[in-house]
Design a protein around this motif. Sequence first.
Motif: not given
Length: 192
Positions: A16, A20, A23, A81
């Motif tokens: 993730k 992404s 974040t 995310f």
Amino acid sequence: MAKTDKSAAIASLKEKFSESDATVLTEYRGLSVSALQTLRRSLGADTTYAVAKNTLTRIAAQQAGIEGLDDKLVGPTALTFIKGDVATAAKGLRDFAKDNPLLVVKGGYMDGRVLNADEVKKLADLESREVLLAKLAGGLKANLTKAAQVFSALPAKAARGLGALQEKAAADPSVIGGAGEASDQEPENTPA
């Protein structure tokens, strides 16, 4: 938590982090499950809001090549995310935090750099990607329209200038070097 479960959680968090665009770390202490569900829905389909253990998050971030989040990974932490439009997700967090003061933005990570809470709030103040692109397109179109007007005005001005010169030459043949009016005779062809 079993070692295999921890390894799977770290791998999922690392993935993730890597996928992404940004974040955002928040503290969610005191929010109800239904409030968190409302928050998740308000962030949109391209944004994931997940609660994770700080130690696992720290390890996953390091494995993803992200440094500098350790001081933000204190207390209950949830990770947002964001894929796609970062400003829209940041606005969703900001608006939710206005109605639910228990949600506190701790900071974030974007484009290789750690963000503090104020920088995340500045992201929320940006207009959405679509609005910024529309403004850019409008500015480009305006400049192209101005250029087209300038280019179309040049031949029109030249034609008006030549028309005025023709009228003046008809009234005063000396204006164009005494050529006067064109004769009806054809020029002689002289062999060279």
